[in-house]
Write an enzyme that holds these catalytic residues in place. Structure first.
Site, short mmCIF file in Angstrom:
data_model
loop_
_atom_site.label_atom_id
_atom_site.label_comp_id
_atom_site.label_asym_id
_atom_site.label_seq_id
_atom_site.Cartn_x
_atom_site.Cartn_y
_atom_site.Cartn_z
N HIS A 138 0.84 -1.20 0.00
CA HIS A 138 0.00 0.00 0.00
C HIS A 138 0.87 1.25 0.00
O HIS A 138 1.92 1.31 0.64
CB HIS A 138 -0.93 0.01 1.21
CG HIS A 138 -2.08 0.95 1.05
ND1 HIS A 138 -1.99 2.30 1.30
CD2 HIS A 138 -3.36 0.74 0.62
CE1 HIS A 138 -3.15 2.88 1.05
NE2 HIS A 138 -4.00 1.95 0.65
N HIS A 139 0.39 2.26 -0.71
CA HIS A 139 1.16 3.51 -0.84
C HIS A 139 1.33 4.22 0.49
O HIS A 139 2.25 5.03 0.66
CB HIS A 139 0.46 4.44 -1.84
CG HIS A 139 1.41 5.24 -2.68
ND1 HIS A 139 2.64 5.68 -2.22
CD2 HIS A 139 1.31 5.70 -3.96
CE1 HIS A 139 3.24 6.37 -3.17
NE2 HIS A 139 2.46 6.39 -4.23
N SER A 140 0.47 3.94 1.46
CA SER A 140 0.63 4.56 2.77
C SER A 140 1.85 4.03 3.51
O SER A 140 2.33 4.65 4.46
CB SER A 140 -0.62 4.33 3.63
OG SER A 140 -0.82 2.95 3.86
N ASN A 300 7.00 7.87 2.93
CA ASN A 300 6.83 8.58 1.66
C ASN A 300 7.55 9.92 1.73
O ASN A 300 7.27 10.74 2.62
CB ASN A 300 5.34 8.81 1.39
CG ASN A 300 4.64 7.55 0.92
OD1 ASN A 300 4.46 7.32 -0.27
ND2 ASN A 300 4.23 6.72 1.88
#
Length: 465
Positions: A138-140, A300
């Site tokens: 997941h991008h989180s 990120n």
């Protein structure tokens, strides 16, 4: 790292999913390996042992009651590796199309937030005694660079692979910070004030550019609501060819890649009877804010720029030059600073305020940005997993906020791979874009190859300009 709260950017990915039930914001990579594949027990044991060493792979999101604070990571006491590994078989004849169909199906599925936000799809039945594994994160959890580092760490001798990519830059020698000379104090104060003013002007200009881009308009069918169906394809070109173009024409590898993307979209527009214009292909291009010694940290660290890719130019060389000029302007302008400042400012606000605002913004239709193109460096040499050599490594991006296509670019050994995903309602399919990208690279390779045997390279560049 257990207990770390998600940043504003990371919670934004969760809010974008919450705002649109058709969105799944997971990054993925498809590894195609030599056979035979290991048995299921060996594969599960290998994944279990190696992911145990990775932050987030054993942690689950913990939501704060009433959303008074951002979610944070806690250890999943009931972790079970079998909940994260799926087995599927590619349809006969097990070619690229069959594998890509599975990738599209896998990217349609959201990750279960009650468990650690990653999973693997093991794909059997590939032609040529091969098998594949698709890993979703997941991008989180991580951006593209951090996700790639995580992937490499589960490979055989993974720590050595990642360390080979890390080249920390020594801090610049700024001299002694203090001086007893009042003239030096005044000179320093003036310089700092001037630099701060220039930076503020760049950031303000960048913020204006970002805002105007989001309110601009593009061909209606290229953006729009997403369905729950995805298609995937890929373009694979020789990295040596791209580097040759980069060196001979004085541009970057990323410039060559983006010029090929512009070439593909231009050709697709012309086939549909459309006139490619200067504002037809606004593209989200993430820029990494990581230092080389932070590649392995799962979080990120990106800022998003929104350059116009030059589809209006028919000449491939002029198009490549325009990409180089525009990306240089973006890097030296204020878009990166404005984006980073906006995220930092949002981080100062209570989560109970920012969360609903992000959900609302995610629901608003936007027609200013057509696609996303992200470039991530991969392993410089062939790597192995479970004793099998990875013959090809293909990136898979997510799509959201009315972007109907997405392109991820990844280098692996001697290849540069463009992974293209598209909503089923996109007027341009991923296979058409992928073939156009390959043609776009071929166009500039032929120009650079011809220039290699000519002393008139300077004249060629001048004429193209």
């Amino acid at each position: 790292m257990t207990g770390r709260r998600l940043s504003v950017l990371e919670t934004g990915y969760l809010q974008a999913e919450d705002a649109d039930g058709h969105v799944s914001l997971a990054l993925a990579a498809l590894a195609v390996l030599e056979g035979p594949a290991p048995d299921t027990a060996t594969l599960l044991r290998t994944l279990d042992e190696r992911t145990a060493e990775l932050p987030r792979c054993r942690e689950v999101l913990h939501e704060v009651p009433m959303s008074l604070a951002a979610p944070h990571w806690v250890v999943d006491r009931s972790f079970d590796i079998t909940h994260h590994v799926r087995h599927v078989a590619a349809a006969s004849p097990g070619d690229d199309a069959a594998v890509y169909a599975i990738v599209g199906q896998a990217m349609e599925r959201r990750l279960d937030r009650s468990r650690p936000l990653w999973e693997c799809w093991v794909i059997d039945g590939l032609a040529g005694n091969r098998w594949a594994i698709l890993i979703k994160i997941h991008h989180s959890i991580a951006d593209g660079i951090a996700a790639t580092a995580m992937l490499e760490r589960i490979c055989d001798d993974g720590a050595a692979v990642v360390s080979a990519m890390e080249h920390p830059r020594p801090a610049a020698d700024r001299g002694h910070p203090w001086s007893l000379n009042p003239v030096d104090w005044l000179r320093t104060a003036v310089q700092v004030s001037t630099d701060a003013s220039r930076t503020a002007l760049r950031v303000a200009s960048g913020a204006t550019e970002l805002a105007s881009a989001l309110f601009a308009s593009t061909p209606r069918s290229y953006t729009g609501p997403l369905s729950d169906l995805r298609n995937y394809s890929a373009a694979r070109v020789r990295l040596a060819d791209v580097r040759m173009v980069s060196e001979r024409l004085g541009v970057t590898v990323n410039d060559v890649a983006l010029a090929a993307v512009a070439d593909s979209f231009r050709s697709a527009m012309l086939r549909r009877g459309q006139t490619p214009r200067a504002h037809s292909l606004r593209t989200a291009v993430p820029v990494s804010l990581r230092t080389p010694d932070a590649l392995h940290i799962p979080d990120n660290r990106i800022a998003v720029t929104l350059p116009q890719l030059p589809v209006e130019y028919a000449d491939p060389l002029r198009r490549l030059q325009a990409v180089h000029e525009r990306m240089t302007a973006v890097k030296t302008g204020g878009q990166i600073g404005a984006g980073a400042l906006a995220v930092a400012a949002a981080g100062l606000l209570p989560y109970a305020i920012t969360a609903p605002v992000v959900r609302l913004l995610s629901r608003l239709p936007q027609r200013g940005v057509v696609t996303v193109a992200t470039n991530v460096p991969g392993p410089h040499r062939r790597v192995r997993f479970a004793g099998c050599e990875i013959q090809a490594l293909l990136p898979v991006p997510p799509i959201a906020v009315h972007l109907r296509t997405g392109i991820a670019i990844l280098s692996y050994d001697d290849e540069l791979v463009f992974g293209v995903i598209a909503d089923v309602d996109s007027p341009i399919g991923p296979d058409e874009l992928a073939r156009g990208i390959e043609a776009g690279v071929a166009h500039v390779v032929s120009i650079a190859s011809a220039a290699r045997h000519s002393r008139r390279l300077g004249n060629l560049l001048l004429l193209a300009g």
